[in-house]
Design a protein around this motif. Structure first.
Motif, mmCIF file in Angstrom:
data_model
loop_
_atom_site.group_PDB
_atom_site.id
_atom_site.type_symbol
_atom_site.label_atom_id
_atom_site.label_comp_id
_atom_site.label_asym_id
_atom_site.label_seq_id
_atom_site.Cartn_x
_atom_site.Cartn_y
_atom_site.Cartn_z
ATOM 1 N N GLU A 154 -5.493 -75.325 41.325
ATOM 2 C CA GLU A 154 -5.191 -73.964 40.881
ATOM 3 C C GLU A 154 -5.478 -73.915 39.386
ATOM 4 O O GLU A 154 -5.002 -74.778 38.649
ATOM 5 N N GLU A 158 -9.712 -69.231 37.456
ATOM 6 C CA GLU A 158 -9.855 -68.575 38.754
ATOM 7 C C GLU A 158 -11.001 -69.132 39.592
ATOM 8 O O GLU A 158 -11.530 -68.451 40.466
ATOM 9 N N TRP A 160 -12.524 -71.229 42.629
ATOM 10 C CA TRP A 160 -11.978 -71.409 43.977
ATOM 11 C C TRP A 160 -12.015 -72.868 44.416
ATOM 12 O O TRP A 160 -11.367 -73.253 45.373
ATOM 13 N N THR A 166 -9.360 -78.539 36.323
ATOM 14 C CA THR A 166 -8.537 -79.319 37.253
ATOM 15 C C THR A 166 -9.099 -80.721 37.436
ATOM 16 O O THR A 166 -8.344 -81.679 37.627
#
Length: 236
Positions: A154, A158, A160, A166
């Motif tokens: 997450e 934004e 996916w 991350t």
């Protein structure tokens, strides 16, 4: 005493009315010229990331961010790790990676496995996780390390899929896991002190169950100041 890089532990927000354990580890310096995982469990963590991510380019950028020290303090708590990761233009993004917590039944089986072998407890206290521990856990249906698809990203950017932010967080966590495998157990739901207390309780219970019969049948010690012959003399 706090371990290097650990800014301390605190109890986080409630979950079902109970406090949640949490540790925040200070940002690590750049990692130029070195890999991100020396231990087998750190490497297994990164394999889960690299087998899951669909875009190798994002992973390469994430490694670059981590090497350059773009990952801030890392917060580790049950089911989630969080950090602010700065992009190349210094834009900060909150990034999270989620990992499933163990159920109560899974924790019970895992703790039984660890308590069954004193070597497992000694290894954990030395900040080590022997492969045999993970194998024993897997034998009772508990997978300690994440596998493909288990690390859910997450990010504030934004994306996916695993984005550079991350990915950078995962690479940084591999360095932290190298030093302290209890972080993995915290992500799975329980803090170090809770794990150690439960292991001690189970080990004590096991020892009590295995008291030699001769010791169980031995008479209690004579009261102080009373001759043993008198203390244990049969009633007339």
């Amino acid at each position: 005493m706090r371990r290097p890089g650990d800014s301390g532990s605190r109890r986080g927000g409630a979950d079902g009315g109970g406090a949640r354990p949490e540790r925040t580890l200070t940002a690590l310096p750049p990692a130029r010229g070195r890999g991100f995982a020396r231990t087998w469990w750190g490497q297994a963590w990164l394999k889960a990331l690299e087998d899951t991510a669909l875009d190798g380019g994002q992973l390469r950028r994430g490694r670059g961010h981590a090497r350059q020290g773009a990952v801030g303090a890392v917060c580790v708590r049950p089911g989630r790790i969080t950090a602010v990761v700065r992009d190349r233009d210094r834009t900060p993004y909150r990034s999270d990676v989620l990992l499933r917590e163990f159920t109560g039944a899974e924790w019970d089986r895992l703790l039984e496995v660890v308590a069954d072998r004193s070597g497992h407890i000694a290894a954990l206290l030395d900040r080590d996780m022997p492969p045999q521990l993970a194998e024993d856990a897997a034998a009772v249906g508990v997978e300690l390390l994440p596998g493909t698809g288990d690390l859910e990203p997450e990010c504030g950017c934004e994306a996916w899929d695993h984005c550079p932010h991350t990915a950078a967080l995962c690479y940084q966590l591999a360095r932290l896991l190298d030093e302290d495998p209890f972080l993995l157990l915290l992500m799975r739901g329980r803090a170090e002190r809770e794990v150690l207390d439960e292991l001690q309780a189970r080990s004590t219970a096991r020892a009590a169950r295995h008291v030699p019969r001769a010791a169980e049948d031995a008479p209690p010690p004579a009261p102080e100041g009373v001759p043993a012959r008198e203390a244990f003399a049969a009633p007339g």
